[in-house]
Design a protein around this motif. Structure first.
Motif, PDB file in Angstrom:
ATOM      1  N   ASN A 164      35.003  49.644  34.758  1.00 38.95           N
ATOM      2  CA  ASN A 164      33.963  49.705  35.783  1.00 38.95           C
ATOM      3  C   ASN A 164      34.070  48.617  36.844  1.00 38.95           C
ATOM      4  O   ASN A 164      33.377  48.686  37.866  1.00 38.95           O
ATOM      5  N   VAL A 165      34.925  47.627  36.622  1.00 36.14           N
ATOM      6  CA  VAL A 165      35.020  46.493  37.559  1.00 36.14           C
ATOM      7  C   VAL A 165      35.491  46.944  38.932  1.00 36.14           C
ATOM      8  O   VAL A 165      34.854  46.635  39.947  1.00 36.14           O
ATOM      9  N   ALA A 166      36.592  47.662  39.006  1.00 36.34           N
ATOM     10  CA  ALA A 166      37.131  48.068  40.307  1.00 36.34           C
ATOM     11  C   ALA A 166      36.151  48.954  41.076  1.00 36.34           C
ATOM     12  O   ALA A 166      35.883  48.674  42.252  1.00 36.34           O
ATOM     13  N   PRO A 167      35.587  50.014  40.472  1.00 40.20           N
ATOM     14  CA  PRO A 167      34.633  50.821  41.239  1.00 40.20           C
ATOM     15  C   PRO A 167      33.426  50.018  41.736  1.00 40.20           C
ATOM     16  O   PRO A 167      32.966  50.203  42.861  1.00 40.20           O
ATOM     17  N   LEU A 168      32.937  49.109  40.915  1.00 40.63           N
ATOM     18  CA  LEU A 168      31.799  48.286  41.318  1.00 40.63           C
ATOM     19  C   LEU A 168      32.165  47.389  42.493  1.00 40.63           C
ATOM     20  O   LEU A 168      31.440  47.335  43.497  1.00 40.63           O
ATOM     21  N   LEU A 169      33.286  46.702  42.399  1.00 40.01           N
ATOM     22  CA  LEU A 169      33.668  45.770  43.462  1.00 40.01           C
ATOM     23  C   LEU A 169      34.009  46.498  44.756  1.00 40.01           C
ATOM     24  O   LEU A 169      33.722  46.004  45.844  1.00 40.01           O
ATOM     25  N   HIS A 170      34.584  47.684  44.656  1.00 41.60           N
ATOM     26  CA  HIS A 170      34.830  48.480  45.866  1.00 41.60           C
ATOM     27  C   HIS A 170      33.512  48.920  46.498  1.00 41.60           C
ATOM     28  O   HIS A 170      33.377  48.939  47.717  1.00 41.60           O
ATOM     29  N   ALA A 171      32.542  49.272  45.671  1.00 39.91           N
ATOM     30  CA  ALA A 171      31.233  49.694  46.187  1.00 39.91           C
ATOM     31  C   ALA A 171      30.505  48.542  46.869  1.00 39.91           C
ATOM     32  O   ALA A 171      29.854  48.739  47.899  1.00 39.91           O
ATOM     33  N   ILE A 172      30.608  47.353  46.294  1.00 39.42           N
ATOM     34  CA  ILE A 172      29.968  46.183  46.902  1.00 39.42           C
ATOM     35  C   ILE A 172      30.661  45.836  48.206  1.00 39.42           C
ATOM     36  O   ILE A 172      30.018  45.502  49.194  1.00 39.42           O
ATOM     37  N   GLY A 173      31.983  45.931  48.213  1.00 41.46           N
ATOM     38  CA  GLY A 173      32.768  45.664  49.417  1.00 41.46           C
ATOM     39  C   GLY A 173      32.549  44.273  49.956  1.00 41.46           C
ATOM     40  O   GLY A 173      32.487  43.299  49.208  1.00 41.46           O
ATOM     41  N   THR A 174      32.370  44.171  51.243  1.00 45.71           N
ATOM     42  CA  THR A 174      32.186  42.876  51.898  1.00 45.71           C
ATOM     43  C   THR A 174      30.749  42.680  52.356  1.00 45.71           C
ATOM     44  O   THR A 174      30.477  41.882  53.243  1.00 45.71           O
ATOM     45  N   SER A 175      29.832  43.411  51.748  1.00 46.74           N
ATOM     46  CA  SER A 175      28.440  43.334  52.179  1.00 46.74           C
ATOM     47  C   SER A 175      27.718  42.090  51.673  1.00 46.74           C
ATOM     48  O   SER A 175      26.594  41.835  52.077  1.00 46.74           O
ATOM     49  N   VAL A 176      28.348  41.333  50.795  1.00 45.11           N
ATOM     50  CA  VAL A 176      27.755  40.094  50.295  1.00 45.11           C
ATOM     51  C   VAL A 176      28.760  38.963  50.442  1.00 45.11           C
ATOM     52  O   VAL A 176      29.961  39.183  50.531  1.00 45.11           O
ATOM     53  N   GLN A 177      28.253  37.747  50.460  1.00 40.25           N
ATOM     54  CA  GLN A 177      29.128  36.590  50.616  1.00 40.25           C
ATOM     55  C   GLN A 177      29.807  36.192  49.316  1.00 40.25           C
ATOM     56  O   GLN A 177      30.873  35.597  49.337  1.00 40.25           O
ATOM     57  N   GLN A 178      29.200  36.476  48.182  1.00 42.93           N
ATOM     58  CA  GLN A 178      29.740  36.000  46.910  1.00 42.93           C
ATOM     59  C   GLN A 178      29.440  36.999  45.804  1.00 42.93           C
ATOM     60  O   GLN A 178      28.310  37.446  45.657  1.00 42.93           O
ATOM     61  N   VAL A 179      30.483  37.348  45.040  1.00 44.25           N
ATOM     62  CA  VAL A 179      30.315  38.165  43.837  1.00 44.25           C
ATOM     63  C   VAL A 179      30.774  37.310  42.664  1.00 44.25           C
ATOM     64  O   VAL A 179      31.888  36.780  42.658  1.00 44.25           O
ATOM     65  N   LEU A 180      29.894  37.164  41.697  1.00 42.82           N
ATOM     66  CA  LEU A 180      30.200  36.405  40.486  1.00 42.82           C
ATOM     67  C   LEU A 180      30.212  37.358  39.302  1.00 42.82           C
ATOM     68  O   LEU A 180      29.193  37.979  38.994  1.00 42.82           O
ATOM     69  N   ILE A 181      31.353  37.479  38.664  1.00 38.45           N
ATOM     70  CA  ILE A 181      31.466  38.252  37.431  1.00 38.45           C
ATOM     71  C   ILE A 181      31.346  37.255  36.289  1.00 38.45           C
ATOM     72  O   ILE A 181      32.146  36.316  36.192  1.00 38.45           O
TER      73      ILE A 181
END
Length: 81
Positions: free
Chosen positions: A21-38
């Motif tokens: 699920n990591v890749a689909p989630l990160l593609h969906a988030i895209g560049t709309s946020v400044q920081q993604v923390l897994i």
């Protein structure tokens, strides 16, 4: 305030065995946020390694201490601040 007067937005994602699920989630988030923390609780399926393949994603792999959603969220929020 972040870049260009916009507020900084971080997304904290607690994970355990979510490699698929990591890749689909990160593609969906895209560049709309400044920081993604897994924040991964040492998933045996390689979730943290899959997340590290994405640029601009911070991965915190929790290998000790209490596990679980609440602890992962706390650690991710502390890292975001």
């Amino acid at each position: 305030m972040g870049d260009a007067g916009m507020p900084r937005l971080s997304v904290v994602v607690p994970t355990y065995n979510e490699r698929a699920n990591v890749a689909p989630l990160l593609h969906a988030i895209g560049t709309s946020v400044q920081q993604v923390l897994i924040v991964d609780d040492a998933s045996p399926d390689g979730t943290a390694a899959a997340a590290r393949e994405f640029p601009n994603v911070t991965v915190l792999e929790r290998t000790g201490g209490p596990r679980g959603y609440g602890h992962s969220m706390r650690d991710g929020i502390q890292l975001a601040l």
